[in-house]
Scaffold this motif. Structure first.
Motif, PDB file in Angstrom:
ATOM      1  N   ILE A 162       0.834  -1.205   0.000  1.00 27.84           N
ATOM      2  CA  ILE A 162       0.000   0.000   0.000  1.00 27.84           C
ATOM      3  C   ILE A 162       0.870   1.259   0.000  1.00 27.84           C
ATOM      4  O   ILE A 162       0.625   2.206  -0.761  1.00 27.84           O
ATOM      5  CB  ILE A 162      -0.933  -0.005   1.231  1.00 27.84           C
ATOM      6  N   MET A 163       1.908   1.274   0.836  1.00 31.83           N
ATOM      7  CA  MET A 163       2.762   2.459   0.921  1.00 31.83           C
ATOM      8  C   MET A 163       3.633   2.614  -0.314  1.00 31.83           C
ATOM      9  O   MET A 163       3.708   3.706  -0.897  1.00 31.83           O
ATOM     10  CB  MET A 163       3.634   2.379   2.176  1.00 31.83           C
ATOM     11  N   ASN A 164       4.281   1.546  -0.735  1.00 35.24           N
ATOM     12  CA  ASN A 164       5.213   1.643  -1.862  1.00 35.24           C
ATOM     13  C   ASN A 164       4.521   1.957  -3.178  1.00 35.24           C
ATOM     14  O   ASN A 164       5.118   2.566  -4.072  1.00 35.24           O
ATOM     15  CB  ASN A 164       6.009   0.345  -2.000  1.00 35.24           C
ATOM     16  N   GLU A 165       3.267   1.556  -3.312  1.00 39.95           N
ATOM     17  CA  GLU A 165       2.528   1.831  -4.543  1.00 39.95           C
ATOM     18  C   GLU A 165       1.574   3.010  -4.385  1.00 39.95           C
ATOM     19  O   GLU A 165       0.783   3.307  -5.287  1.00 39.95           O
ATOM     20  CB  GLU A 165       1.778   0.575  -4.991  1.00 39.95           C
ATOM     21  N   ASN A 166       1.672   3.674  -3.218  1.00 40.81           N
ATOM     22  CA  ASN A 166       0.898   4.897  -2.960  1.00 40.81           C
ATOM     23  C   ASN A 166      -0.607   4.670  -3.173  1.00 40.81           C
ATOM     24  O   ASN A 166      -1.297   5.461  -3.823  1.00 40.81           O
ATOM     25  CB  ASN A 166       1.392   6.034  -3.865  1.00 40.81           C
ATOM     26  N   ILE A 167      -1.111   3.602  -2.592  1.00 43.23           N
ATOM     27  CA  ILE A 167      -2.522   3.235  -2.713  1.00 43.23           C
ATOM     28  C   ILE A 167      -3.329   3.912  -1.601  1.00 43.23           C
ATOM     29  O   ILE A 167      -2.882   3.969  -0.448  1.00 43.23           O
ATOM     30  CB  ILE A 167      -2.693   1.706  -2.624  1.00 43.23           C
ATOM     31  N   ASP A 168      -4.486   4.415  -1.932  1.00 46.79           N
ATOM     32  CA  ASP A 168      -5.388   4.985  -0.931  1.00 46.79           C
ATOM     33  C   ASP A 168      -6.077   3.827  -0.219  1.00 46.79           C
ATOM     34  O   ASP A 168      -7.041   3.245  -0.732  1.00 46.79           O
ATOM     35  CB  ASP A 168      -6.413   5.899  -1.600  1.00 46.79           C
ATOM     36  N   TYR A 169      -5.588   3.477   0.966  1.00 42.85           N
ATOM     37  CA  TYR A 169      -6.094   2.297   1.663  1.00 42.85           C
ATOM     38  C   TYR A 169      -7.545   2.462   2.099  1.00 42.85           C
ATOM     39  O   TYR A 169      -8.261   1.477   2.312  1.00 42.85           O
ATOM     40  CB  TYR A 169      -5.208   1.969   2.869  1.00 42.85           C
ATOM     41  N   ASN A 170      -8.030   3.695   2.231  1.00 39.46           N
ATOM     42  CA  ASN A 170      -9.418   3.913   2.638  1.00 39.46           C
ATOM     43  C   ASN A 170     -10.410   3.423   1.594  1.00 39.46           C
ATOM     44  O   ASN A 170     -11.592   3.237   1.894  1.00 39.46           O
ATOM     45  CB  ASN A 170      -9.663   5.400   2.914  1.00 39.46           C
ATOM     46  N   LYS A 171      -9.933   3.238   0.362  1.00 40.70           N
ATOM     47  CA  LYS A 171     -10.808   2.779  -0.715  1.00 40.70           C
ATOM     48  C   LYS A 171     -10.832   1.252  -0.841  1.00 40.70           C
ATOM     49  O   LYS A 171     -11.505   0.712  -1.711  1.00 40.70           O
ATOM     50  CB  LYS A 171     -10.379   3.402  -2.040  1.00 40.70           C
ATOM     51  N   LEU A 172     -10.088   0.558   0.010  1.00 41.29           N
ATOM     52  CA  LEU A 172     -10.065  -0.897  -0.047  1.00 41.29           C
ATOM     53  C   LEU A 172     -11.405  -1.460   0.406  1.00 41.29           C
ATOM     54  O   LEU A 172     -12.072  -0.907   1.293  1.00 41.29           O
ATOM     55  CB  LEU A 172      -8.945  -1.447   0.838  1.00 41.29           C
ATOM     56  N   SER A 173     -11.795  -2.574  -0.189  1.00 38.55           N
ATOM     57  CA  SER A 173     -13.091  -3.180   0.140  1.00 38.55           C
ATOM     58  C   SER A 173     -13.080  -3.893   1.489  1.00 38.55           C
ATOM     59  O   SER A 173     -14.117  -4.033   2.132  1.00 38.55           O
ATOM     60  CB  SER A 173     -13.502  -4.164  -0.962  1.00 38.55           C
ATOM     61  N   ASP A 174     -11.903  -4.351   1.927  1.00 40.64           N
ATOM     62  CA  ASP A 174     -11.792  -5.070   3.201  1.00 40.64           C
ATOM     63  C   ASP A 174     -11.682  -4.062   4.347  1.00 40.64           C
ATOM     64  O   ASP A 174     -10.593  -3.604   4.699  1.00 40.64           O
ATOM     65  CB  ASP A 174     -10.569  -5.993   3.179  1.00 40.64           C
ATOM     66  N   LYS A 175     -12.803  -3.699   4.927  1.00 35.96           N
ATOM     67  CA  LYS A 175     -12.822  -2.688   5.990  1.00 35.96           C
ATOM     68  C   LYS A 175     -12.195  -3.195   7.279  1.00 35.96           C
ATOM     69  O   LYS A 175     -11.762  -2.395   8.110  1.00 35.96           O
ATOM     70  CB  LYS A 175     -14.258  -2.225   6.243  1.00 35.96           C
ATOM     71  N   ARG A 176     -12.147  -4.508   7.455  1.00 40.35           N
ATOM     72  CA  ARG A 176     -11.435  -5.054   8.612  1.00 40.35           C
ATOM     73  C   ARG A 176      -9.957  -4.689   8.527  1.00 40.35           C
ATOM     74  O   ARG A 176      -9.343  -4.273   9.505  1.00 40.35           O
ATOM     75  CB  ARG A 176     -11.585  -6.576   8.671  1.00 40.35           C
ATOM     76  N   PHE A 177      -9.413  -4.857   7.315  1.00 42.98           N
ATOM     77  CA  PHE A 177      -8.002  -4.508   7.115  1.00 42.98           C
ATOM     78  C   PHE A 177      -7.777  -3.012   7.321  1.00 42.98           C
ATOM     79  O   PHE A 177      -6.781  -2.605   7.927  1.00 42.98           O
ATOM     80  CB  PHE A 177      -7.542  -4.908   5.713  1.00 42.98           C
ATOM     81  N   VAL A 178      -8.677  -2.181   6.832  1.00 42.86           N
ATOM     82  CA  VAL A 178      -8.539  -0.733   6.964  1.00 42.86           C
ATOM     83  C   VAL A 178      -8.452  -0.337   8.442  1.00 42.86           C
ATOM     84  O   VAL A 178      -7.613   0.482   8.834  1.00 42.86           O
ATOM     85  CB  VAL A 178      -9.718  -0.004   6.284  1.00 42.86           C
ATOM     86  N   LYS A 179      -9.303  -0.937   9.275  1.00 41.63           N
ATOM     87  CA  LYS A 179      -9.270  -0.633  10.713  1.00 41.63           C
ATOM     88  C   LYS A 179      -7.959  -1.088  11.339  1.00 41.63           C
ATOM     89  O   LYS A 179      -7.389  -0.389  12.180  1.00 41.63           O
ATOM     90  CB  LYS A 179     -10.459  -1.299  11.403  1.00 41.63           C
ATOM     91  N   CYS A 180      -7.470  -2.253  10.932  1.00 41.65           N
ATOM     92  CA  CYS A 180      -6.191  -2.759  11.456  1.00 41.65           C
ATOM     93  C   CYS A 180      -5.036  -1.874  11.002  1.00 41.65           C
ATOM     94  O   CYS A 180      -4.099  -1.617  11.765  1.00 41.65           O
ATOM     95  CB  CYS A 180      -5.968  -4.199  10.992  1.00 41.65           C
ATOM     96  N   TYR A 181      -5.114  -1.414   9.771  1.00 42.12           N
ATOM     97  CA  TYR A 181      -4.086  -0.525   9.223  1.00 42.12           C
ATOM     98  C   TYR A 181      -4.038   0.778  10.023  1.00 42.12           C
ATOM     99  O   TYR A 181      -2.963   1.249  10.412  1.00 42.12           O
ATOM    100  CB  TYR A 181      -4.377  -0.247   7.754  1.00 42.12           C
ATOM    101  N   ASP A 182      -5.193   1.378  10.267  1.00 44.23           N
ATOM    102  CA  ASP A 182      -5.255   2.611  11.063  1.00 44.23           C
ATOM    103  C   ASP A 182      -4.675   2.389  12.456  1.00 44.23           C
ATOM    104  O   ASP A 182      -3.924   3.235  12.975  1.00 44.23           O
ATOM    105  CB  ASP A 182      -6.702   3.101  11.181  1.00 44.23           C
ATOM    106  N   ALA A 183      -5.016   1.259  13.049  1.00 43.21           N
ATOM    107  CA  ALA A 183      -4.522   0.952  14.397  1.00 43.21           C
ATOM    108  C   ALA A 183      -3.007   0.763  14.396  1.00 43.21           C
ATOM    109  O   ALA A 183      -2.313   1.171  15.342  1.00 43.21           O
ATOM    110  CB  ALA A 183      -5.212  -0.304  14.923  1.00 43.21           C
ATOM    111  N   TYR A 184      -2.492   0.166  13.331  1.00 40.12           N
ATOM    112  CA  TYR A 184      -1.042  -0.051  13.215  1.00 40.12           C
ATOM    113  C   TYR A 184      -0.305   1.280  13.126  1.00 40.12           C
ATOM    114  O   TYR A 184       0.697   1.493  13.816  1.00 40.12           O
ATOM    115  CB  TYR A 184      -0.763  -0.902  11.975  1.00 40.12           C
ATOM    116  N   GLN A 185      -0.797   2.205  12.296  1.00 40.67           N
ATOM    117  CA  GLN A 185      -0.165   3.519  12.171  1.00 40.67           C
ATOM    118  C   GLN A 185      -0.226   4.288  13.496  1.00 40.67           C
ATOM    119  O   GLN A 185       0.736   4.967  13.873  1.00 40.67           O
ATOM    120  CB  GLN A 185      -0.840   4.323  11.053  1.00 40.67           C
ATOM    121  N   LYS A 186      -1.354   4.191  14.176  1.00 37.68           N
ATOM    122  CA  LYS A 186      -1.494   4.854  15.472  1.00 37.68           C
ATOM    123  C   LYS A 186      -0.509   4.284  16.483  1.00 37.68           C
ATOM    124  O   LYS A 186       0.121   5.024  17.253  1.00 37.68           O
ATOM    125  CB  LYS A 186      -2.928   4.686  15.981  1.00 37.68           C
TER     126      LYS A 186
END
Length: 311
Positions: A162-186
């Protein structure tokens, strides 16, 4: 004692690359074409013409390559211009090491941050409190029917993509992953850590959001050289675009026939479309170093026969 190198007679194309002045330059260099020598001579040419070494940045793909480049530049300067042989303020190294250095330089917020290597990163995510409570990776484990270790490695690999390809992770269909991603950055911010991918991602975001910091970077970096340009990814190219805004020259060096890191996010189209993308704002020149001085005729012939089938 300084190392001595055999006196080289440069070709017309090599001279064009070495003496290039203001503007963008793409050097397509085949194997054995004297690429390292040309890059070294280009840096020396800038320094001999009065450019402050601390405004020159040279990106290499690995630390070993940066050490070789430093030795070569110093040896040439000691022979041709000994009074300028001390270029200690010039940055020669990987893009990631440049980003962590410059990020701390222009944004005091990150001066207390440390960098996690891969084993420490895995260990941090593996902690019971982090895995089950903070990140709640158990949700991904159960949903995708993975094992504990599979979940950790797939999660971290996905973050890097996601970072290396500059992908907008908020647009991903897997919302479970999006929440985990946000928690990881925090979690990284709370612990004051960077992982390898977030160093550059954070730096690019800072430059994108703060024009004053972008201008500050432009005042510090006036000449950019990027080696192994065929192997950079989309996020690295965004950084080079930002560096271009304040630079007097940007020189990229590579060979589209030697792209070997596509599996890690590199995009060979970046070097192929360099002129098309940059000529809208900058003067762009191209130089091809096509003569192989290192290999035998048999090796060159065999490689040519193979490469011509490369689609």
């Amino acid at each position: 004692m300084p190392r001595t190198f055999e006196k080289i007679t440069f070709t017309a194309d090599q001279k064009k690359a070495i003496n290039h002045g203001i503007g963008h330059l793409r050097i397509i260099a085949c194997p054995g074409s004297g690429k390292t020598e040309v890059v070294s001579q280009r840096v020396v040419h800038l320094i001999k013409n009065g450019i402050d070494p601390k405004t020159i940045v040279a990106f290499t793909f690995a630390e070993k390559a940066s050490e070789e480049l430093k030795i070569r530049i110093r040896s040439i300067l000691e022979e041709e211009c000994p009074e300028r042989a001390d270029f200690g303020d010039m940055f020669i190294g990987t893009i990631h090491s440049f980003c962590i250095y410059m990020l701390k330089e222009i944004d005091p917020t990150y001066r207390s941050y440390d960098v996690l290597d891969d084993p420490k990163r895995v260990a941090l995510v593996s902690k019971y409190m982090n895995y089950f409570k903070k990140l709640k990776l158990i949700r991904l484990q159960n949903h995708h029917h993975l094992k504990y270790t599979q979940t950790i490695f797939q999660f971290l690999d996905s973050i890097d993509i996601i970072m290396n390809e500059n992908i907008d992770y908020n647009k991903l269909s897997d919302k479970r992953f999006v929440k985990c991603y946000d928690a990881y950055q925090k979690m990284l911010d709370e612990e004051k850590y960077f992982d390898f991918s977030s160093i550059m991602y954070t730096f690019v975001q800072v430059l994108k959001k703060d024009k004053k910091k972008l201008k500050l970077l432009g005042g510090k970096v006036k000449h950019v050289i990027v080696d192994e340009y065929q192997d950079i990814n989309k996020l690295q190219e965004i950084l080079i675009m930002y560096l271009s805004e304040g630079a007097d020259s940007v020189c990229v060096v590579g060979d589209d026939d030697q792209n070997v890191f596509n599996w890690r996010g590199s995009d060979v189209d970046i070097i192929k479309t360099f002129e098309k993308r940059y000529k809208k704002k900058y003067v762009v020149k191209n130089v091809c170093l096509q003569k192989n001085f290192r290999s035998t005729d048999a090796i060159i012939h065999t490689a040519k026969v193979f490469i011509k089938h490369n689609k």
